[in-house]
Design an enzyme around this catalytic site. Structure first.
Site, PDB file in Angstrom:
ATOM      1  N   ARG A  42       0.825  -1.215   0.000  1.00 33.34           N
ATOM      2  CA  ARG A  42       0.000   0.000   0.000  1.00 33.34           C
ATOM      3  C   ARG A  42       0.849   1.251   0.000  1.00 33.34           C
ATOM      4  O   ARG A  42       1.912   1.293   0.619  1.00 33.34           O
ATOM      5  CB  ARG A  42      -0.877   0.045   1.257  1.00 33.34           C
ATOM      6  CG  ARG A  42      -2.034  -0.901   1.211  1.00 33.34           C
ATOM      7  CD  ARG A  42      -2.978  -0.777   2.390  1.00 33.34           C
ATOM      8  NE  ARG A  42      -3.310   0.595   2.705  1.00 33.34           N
ATOM      9  CZ  ARG A  42      -3.445   1.042   3.947  1.00 33.34           C
ATOM     10  NH1 ARG A  42      -3.256   0.259   4.979  1.00 33.34           N
ATOM     11  NH2 ARG A  42      -3.777   2.289   4.163  1.00 33.34           N
ATOM     12  N   ALA A 100      10.003   2.667  -1.779  1.00 28.89           N
ATOM     13  CA  ALA A 100       9.824   3.541  -2.944  1.00 28.89           C
ATOM     14  C   ALA A 100      10.861   4.665  -2.951  1.00 28.89           C
ATOM     15  O   ALA A 100      11.408   5.009  -4.008  1.00 28.89           O
ATOM     16  CB  ALA A 100       8.410   4.111  -2.952  1.00 28.89           C
ATOM     17  N   GLY A 158       6.946   0.932   5.491  1.00 28.21           N
ATOM     18  CA  GLY A 158       7.804   0.057   4.689  1.00 28.21           C
ATOM     19  C   GLY A 158       7.734   0.372   3.208  1.00 28.21           C
ATOM     20  O   GLY A 158       8.748   0.380   2.501  1.00 28.21           O
ATOM     21  N   CYS A 159       6.541   0.653   2.725  1.00 28.78           N
ATOM     22  CA  CYS A 159       6.356   0.959   1.305  1.00 28.78           C
ATOM     23  C   CYS A 159       6.994   2.300   0.951  1.00 28.78           C
ATOM     24  O   CYS A 159       7.568   2.462  -0.128  1.00 28.78           O
ATOM     25  CB  CYS A 159       4.876   0.954   0.950  1.00 28.78           C
ATOM     26  SG  CYS A 159       4.118  -0.673   1.205  1.00 28.78           S
ATOM     27  N   THR A 160       6.912   3.262   1.869  1.00 25.04           N
ATOM     28  CA  THR A 160       7.533   4.574   1.652  1.00 25.04           C
ATOM     29  C   THR A 160       9.052   4.418   1.605  1.00 25.04           C
ATOM     30  O   THR A 160       9.709   4.961   0.711  1.00 25.04           O
ATOM     31  CB  THR A 160       7.118   5.558   2.759  1.00 25.04           C
ATOM     32  OG1 THR A 160       5.688   5.680   2.741  1.00 25.04           O
ATOM     33  CG2 THR A 160       7.758   6.910   2.564  1.00 25.04           C
TER      34      THR A 160
END
Length: 169
Positions: A39, A49, A44-46
């Site tokens: 998401r 990316a 973690g995704c930030t």
């Protein structure tokens, strides 16, 4: 599950600007790092990316494009990209069709409840559309650097093969 040596399933998905990214058009041009994440706007995704974005120029110097895929919609991707200053293309797979093609749409247990979600995974696809690395259930921290090393290896192997082929001509 997909494995090294498999032909990468082709797809076309819209990015944060609603422009289509078609994997098949990369064949013969560039390697592709295709990473799947759960998401937008989560820690973690930030981190993942931002890490890929910070090293995007280094990937490009090795004839490689980096794209991220999640079930979030294009608008959410655009907000995430703009808020975080991301440069990698974020693709929207709202119906999870591509997540299923790559076997990353999996049951997960969250707070004792099983539900479907994206297994954080990365695929390195060579210029011929062949999977060279299928990395399932990865950890965001340090992942971009590890993937970059694999891409450098891929490009040096490709250059070595070209030299070897010229030597046999």
């Amino acid at each position: 599950m997909l494995q090294s040596g498999d032909i990468a399933p082709t797809f076309s998905l819209p990015d944060a600007d609603m422009a289509d990214f078609d994997l098949a058009t990369e064949n013969g041009k560039r390697h592709v790092v295709l990473y799947f994440y759960p998401r937008d706007k989560t820690p973690g995704c930030t981190l993942q990316a931002a890490d890929f974005s910070d090293h995007e120029e280094e990937f490009a110097r090795h004839d490689c494009v980096v794209v991220g895929v999640s079930p979030d919609d294009c608008l959410t991707h655009a907000e995430f990209r703009d808020e975080q200053g991301l440069s990698v293309r974020l693709l929207s797979d709202t119906d999870t069709e591509v997540c299923r093609l790559y076997h990353v749409w999996r049951p997960k247990v969250v707070d004792g409840v099983e539900k479907m979600g994206v297994l954080r995974s990365t695929f390195i696809i060579d210029k011929q559309g062949v999977l060279r690395h299928a990395l399932y259930d990865v950890t965001p921290r340090g992942h971009a650097a590890a993937v970059f090393e694999l891409v450098k290896e891929l490009e040096s192997n490709a250059n070595g093969n070209r030299k070897e082929q010229r030597g046999h001509a």
